[in-house]
Scaffold this motif. Sequence first.
Motif, mmCIF file in Angstrom:
data_model
loop_
_atom_site.group_PDB
_atom_site.id
_atom_site.type_symbol
_atom_site.label_atom_id
_atom_site.label_comp_id
_atom_site.label_asym_id
_atom_site.label_seq_id
_atom_site.Cartn_x
_atom_site.Cartn_y
_atom_site.Cartn_z
ATOM 1 N N GLY A 120 0.790 -1.225 0.000
ATOM 2 C CA GLY A 120 0.000 0.000 0.000
ATOM 3 C C GLY A 120 0.817 1.267 0.000
ATOM 4 N N ALA A 121 2.139 1.165 0.085
ATOM 5 C CA ALA A 121 2.996 2.353 0.138
ATOM 6 C C ALA A 121 3.729 2.506 -1.189
ATOM 7 C CB ALA A 121 3.984 2.244 1.296
ATOM 8 N N ALA A 122 3.072 3.167 -2.145
ATOM 9 C CA ALA A 122 3.657 3.296 -3.484
ATOM 10 C C ALA A 122 5.003 4.002 -3.435
ATOM 11 C CB ALA A 122 2.699 4.050 -4.394
ATOM 12 N N GLY A 123 5.123 5.012 -2.579
ATOM 13 C CA GLY A 123 6.376 5.735 -2.487
ATOM 14 C C GLY A 123 7.521 4.875 -2.002
ATOM 15 N N VAL A 124 7.231 3.983 -1.064
ATOM 16 C CA VAL A 124 8.267 3.082 -0.552
ATOM 17 C C VAL A 124 8.727 2.136 -1.653
ATOM 18 C CG1 VAL A 124 8.773 1.248 1.100
ATOM 19 C CG2 VAL A 124 7.439 3.246 1.820
ATOM 20 N N ARG A 125 7.781 1.587 -2.411
ATOM 21 C CA ARG A 125 8.152 0.679 -3.492
ATOM 22 C C ARG A 125 8.980 1.405 -4.556
ATOM 23 N NH1 ARG A 125 2.819 -0.404 -3.381
ATOM 24 N NH2 ARG A 125 2.536 0.079 -5.598
ATOM 25 N N ASP A 126 8.616 2.649 -4.850
ATOM 26 C CA ASP A 126 9.403 3.412 -5.826
ATOM 27 C C ASP A 126 10.821 3.642 -5.322
ATOM 28 O OD1 ASP A 126 7.369 3.546 -7.652
ATOM 29 O OD2 ASP A 126 6.658 5.525 -7.016
ATOM 30 N N MET A 127 10.965 3.894 -4.030
ATOM 31 C CA MET A 127 12.305 4.086 -3.474
ATOM 32 C C MET A 127 13.107 2.794 -3.522
ATOM 33 S SD MET A 127 12.931 7.183 -2.832
ATOM 34 C CE MET A 127 14.473 6.930 -1.980
ATOM 35 N N VAL A 128 12.455 1.665 -3.281
ATOM 36 C CA VAL A 128 13.149 0.373 -3.364
ATOM 37 C C VAL A 128 13.694 0.179 -4.780
ATOM 38 C CG1 VAL A 128 12.825 -2.129 -3.321
ATOM 39 C CG2 VAL A 128 11.884 -0.719 -1.479
ATOM 40 N N ARG A 129 12.893 0.493 -5.781
ATOM 41 C CA ARG A 129 13.361 0.365 -7.167
ATOM 42 C C ARG A 129 14.493 1.350 -7.463
ATOM 43 N NH1 ARG A 129 7.523 0.378 -7.873
ATOM 44 N NH2 ARG A 129 6.782 -1.763 -8.197
ATOM 45 N N HIS A 130 14.367 2.547 -6.931
ATOM 46 C CA HIS A 130 15.385 3.584 -7.127
ATOM 47 C C HIS A 130 16.723 3.203 -6.491
ATOM 48 C CE1 HIS A 130 17.211 7.573 -7.203
ATOM 49 N NE2 HIS A 130 17.295 7.568 -5.892
ATOM 50 N N SER A 183 6.893 9.743 -3.251
ATOM 51 C CA SER A 183 7.323 9.559 -1.863
ATOM 52 C C SER A 183 6.876 10.699 -0.964
ATOM 53 C CB SER A 183 8.846 9.423 -1.809
ATOM 54 O OG SER A 183 9.471 10.575 -2.357
ATOM 55 N N GLN A 184 6.091 11.631 -1.508
ATOM 56 C CA GLN A 184 5.734 12.839 -0.766
ATOM 57 C C GLN A 184 4.521 12.671 0.126
ATOM 58 O OE1 GLN A 184 7.437 15.464 0.085
ATOM 59 N NE2 GLN A 184 7.299 16.818 -1.684
ATOM 60 N N ASP A 268 2.255 34.683 3.237
ATOM 61 C CA ASP A 268 2.519 34.792 4.672
ATOM 62 C C ASP A 268 3.267 33.572 5.201
ATOM 63 O OD1 ASP A 268 -0.209 33.563 4.149
ATOM 64 O OD2 ASP A 268 0.029 33.060 6.267
ATOM 65 N N THR A 269 3.363 32.510 4.375
ATOM 66 C CA THR A 269 4.017 31.276 4.800
ATOM 67 C C THR A 269 4.827 30.714 3.640
ATOM 68 O OG1 THR A 269 2.150 30.799 6.285
ATOM 69 C CG2 THR A 269 3.660 28.989 5.820
ATOM 70 N N LEU A 270 5.990 30.187 3.955
ATOM 71 C CA LEU A 270 6.870 29.600 2.939
ATOM 72 C C LEU A 270 7.337 28.240 3.440
ATOM 73 C CD1 LEU A 270 9.616 31.431 0.952
ATOM 74 C CD2 LEU A 270 10.192 29.313 2.124
ATOM 75 N N SER A 271 7.322 27.259 2.551
ATOM 76 C CA SER A 271 7.746 25.913 2.960
ATOM 77 C C SER A 271 8.927 25.440 2.117
ATOM 78 C CB SER A 271 6.590 24.906 2.848
ATOM 79 O OG SER A 271 6.061 24.864 1.531
ATOM 80 N N LEU A 272 9.789 24.682 2.756
ATOM 81 C CA LEU A 272 10.926 24.005 2.125
ATOM 82 C C LEU A 272 10.814 22.542 2.512
ATOM 83 C CD1 LEU A 272 13.655 26.638 3.051
ATOM 84 C CD2 LEU A 272 12.824 26.178 0.740
ATOM 85 N N ILE A 273 10.288 21.737 1.613
ATOM 86 C CA ILE A 273 10.016 20.341 1.905
ATOM 87 C C ILE A 273 11.092 19.484 1.243
ATOM 88 C CG2 ILE A 273 8.301 18.491 1.849
ATOM 89 C CD1 ILE A 273 7.439 21.005 3.413
ATOM 90 N N ARG A 274 11.957 18.907 2.046
ATOM 91 C CA ARG A 274 13.060 18.070 1.562
ATOM 92 C C ARG A 274 13.924 18.839 0.541
ATOM 93 N NH1 ARG A 274 10.804 12.185 0.141
ATOM 94 N NH2 ARG A 274 9.616 13.395 -1.383
#
Length: 370
Positions: A120-130, A183-184, A268-274
């Motif tokens: 169920g964790a598509a991002g995890v599977r993509d990281m495994v392939r990566h 993975s986000q 009013d807000t700024l984000s830096l995600i990874r």
Amino acid sequence: MPPILERLRAWRNARVADPRFQAWAAAFPLTRPLVRAEAAALYDLVAGFVYSQAVAAAVALDLPEALAEGPATAAALAPRLGLPVDGAERLLMACAALRLADRLPDGRFALAQRGAALMGAAGVRDMVRHHNLFYADLADPVALLRGGADTALRRYWSYVGGANTHAMTAEEAAPYSALMAASQAMVAEETLATGALRGARHLVDVGGGEGAFLAAAAAADPALRVTLFDLPAVADRAIARFAALGLSGRAVAIGGSFRDDPVPPGADTLSLIRVLYDHDDDVVGRLLAAARAALPPGGRIVISEPMSGGARPSRVGDVYFAFYTLAMGTGRPRSPARIAELLRATGFDRVRVPRMRRPFVTQVVTARAA
């Protein structure tokens, strides 16, 4: 450390390193459980690369999906996996040992809870392939630590070093943008759960990729306006995502590079995600200064990414991402305390480090523009 504690540590280490003491401790009833636990932990450190490769094989062959259809024997699964029966049985037994599968009393194998989570964790599977790229770079870890190695990850993430930014094509941006987006989801969930965006009216996400984080933030707050700022080829992909999600009325994407272009003002807000851990301190300092220039006094900055444990090193930050960024050739995980230092040096105050539910997914630091 006080001298007495240093001497005690040296005495302990000398005893533990002595094979005769190890043999005695393994037999003595009071020390036997500790010896067994430490021996098992040491074995896992040595054999861990095989465990990860078994997981890679399971993902590559879609084994969790096959088991989700119901319990089956190795012989029944072998044709679907494209393996001989012996190979299928070895993989299934390995997955049972890793608790991705359960071996039933009748000899069949069923999907275990951990295997269902992996499925169920598509991002995890993509990281495994990566990880095929990362494993290649880790083939000679000493050479990697000495620096200067021509690595697969350095080539894959070529934009991080400042090359091929505005000139990047959509075809070049697609692979890594899709990987980041996949993975986000967990990162967005954990970040939003801290309340870091509570009360925000307009959010600018710098280096936001295809807009996966902004899409999650917009879904959580229907009144929030969002702006993405990333390389032009990447921003184009975000525009398409926003349109597909029906967010075009309150979501925009601006193409640019924070290395060369000013951060879009007005929010009013700024984000830096990874983002920060991809870059060295000089780049991070310039980026945070640009972020401060884009925010009004009292404006909020939200930083979410894997972080070092600092005085208490962590496996996520100080092993996995420390070596990953080393293979990339730029950046490093920083502790919340170090990020706080960089924030204060660039005009921020009121630094806050919220407690995370799953710190192995991400950690968060927030601050206000002074």
